[in-house]
Design a protein around this motif. Sequence first.
Motif, mmCIF file in Angstrom:
data_model
loop_
_atom_site.group_PDB
_atom_site.id
_atom_site.type_symbol
_atom_site.label_atom_id
_atom_site.label_comp_id
_atom_site.label_asym_id
_atom_site.label_seq_id
_atom_site.Cartn_x
_atom_site.Cartn_y
_atom_site.Cartn_z
ATOM 1 N N ASN A 137 0.828 -1.203 0.000
ATOM 2 C CA ASN A 137 0.000 0.000 0.000
ATOM 3 C C ASN A 137 0.862 1.251 0.000
ATOM 4 N N ALA A 138 1.910 1.220 0.804
ATOM 5 C CA ALA A 138 2.790 2.382 0.906
ATOM 6 C C ALA A 138 3.496 2.628 -0.420
ATOM 7 N N ARG A 139 3.989 1.567 -1.011
ATOM 8 C CA ARG A 139 4.744 1.694 -2.254
ATOM 9 C C ARG A 139 3.899 2.360 -3.331
ATOM 10 N N ARG A 140 2.623 2.036 -3.313
ATOM 11 C CA ARG A 140 1.739 2.605 -4.323
ATOM 12 C C ARG A 140 1.679 4.132 -4.217
ATOM 13 N N LEU A 141 2.013 4.660 -3.023
ATOM 14 C CA LEU A 141 2.030 6.118 -2.850
ATOM 15 C C LEU A 141 3.454 6.664 -2.939
ATOM 16 N N GLY A 142 4.380 5.789 -3.254
ATOM 17 C CA GLY A 142 5.767 6.237 -3.340
ATOM 18 C C GLY A 142 6.404 6.409 -1.971
ATOM 19 N N PHE A 143 5.798 5.775 -0.979
ATOM 20 C CA PHE A 143 6.261 5.929 0.394
ATOM 21 C C PHE A 143 7.198 4.787 0.766
#
Lengths: 166, 166
Positions: A137-143
């Motif tokens: 989920n985080a990766r999808r926001l570039g986090f």
Amino acid sequence: MTRSVIQDFVTSDHDHDSCIDAALARAQAVCRARGERLTPQRRQVLELVWRSHRPVKAYDLLERLSTSGRRAAPPTVYRALEFLREAGLVHRLESLNAFIGCPRPDIRHSAQFLICTRCGAVAEMDDASLTAKIDANARRLGFKVDDEKIEVNGTCRACRERDAAL
Amino acid sequence: MTRSVIQDFVTSDHDHDSCIDAALARAQAVCRARGERLTPQRRQVLELVWRSHRPVKAYDLLERLSTSGRRAAPPTVYRALEFLREAGLVHRLESLNAFIGCPRPDIRHSAQFLICTRCGAVAEMDDASLTAKIDANARRLGFKVDDEKIEVNGTCRACRERDAAL
DNA sequence: AGGAAGCTTGTTATAGTATCACGCACTCAC
DNA sequence: GTGAGTGCGTGATACTATAACAAGCTTCCT
């Protein structure tokens, strides 16, 4: 399904002393591996944390750190706790401002806790698939994730059964 | 895959005022539905929370609550925050001792936050499958979940890109 | 209008949590 | 032995939150 329970709710019939000894032995090993010193002070704080088997407050530890009558000052315990936390030997429960021993300091894992609001007991989990999902989920926001904490409030089985019996 | 992002990291180009207005309007509706009063005091605290678009500390709010020169006392802001929290209008970030507005007070959801330790920005997620997984893990231990909090520390895309540019 | 009940706020004090800053003591390598 | 690094004692202070009581405001009943 991975085994996710790191530390189940502690029941009254477990061998407390040997459990504390084991924790201290693990701590010694972890510190050696990290090239750091488990000083008597740090060791004592860790032992106090394990002795309760529940989240402990810093100032409660402070009271119990009554070294020969003299009352220790806050930095003493906070320094020890910070050291132990960095070594993965204790976790901090953010929602309680309290600390609890980690039974698996050897493996890196995210902190996942079930906290019984009735009796204060805590179980620690490590469900890797949860972590993976959060990462995704985080990766999808570039986090980029450094670390994550999950704290779940509720009621443990023992307390629910006690309630039901009334 | 459900849509899980409730509130993405806020960029500088969004319309701040209208976003605050919308939050206040939602708050009004939520309170009406709950049969409770969004008093001027509570409304003002909520507005201050939204105005920052970042986690805000209680004592920072207190400073900004300078009602005609007179400095408000702590209980004033804590009472308002507690009211707002119960109504689902703000969340408390346990690891920061700070509060942030909730963009979806209308739907019940667990709190899942990505916190950028570089710039302090926060994104709120609501991945129902995460919640379901936690519930399942808990149930296996006989634990009844009341509510759960997930706080993830890391670095947001903007900060990472800024770092990479150096 | 009068007035009781309950909610909301003001105010003072205090409790609870955590860090700063300085100095001394110990350890260990060189 | 001496200098660097680390650990700890100590006093002060910052930061976070709640208790307890008084006063005001709303609502609703009569």
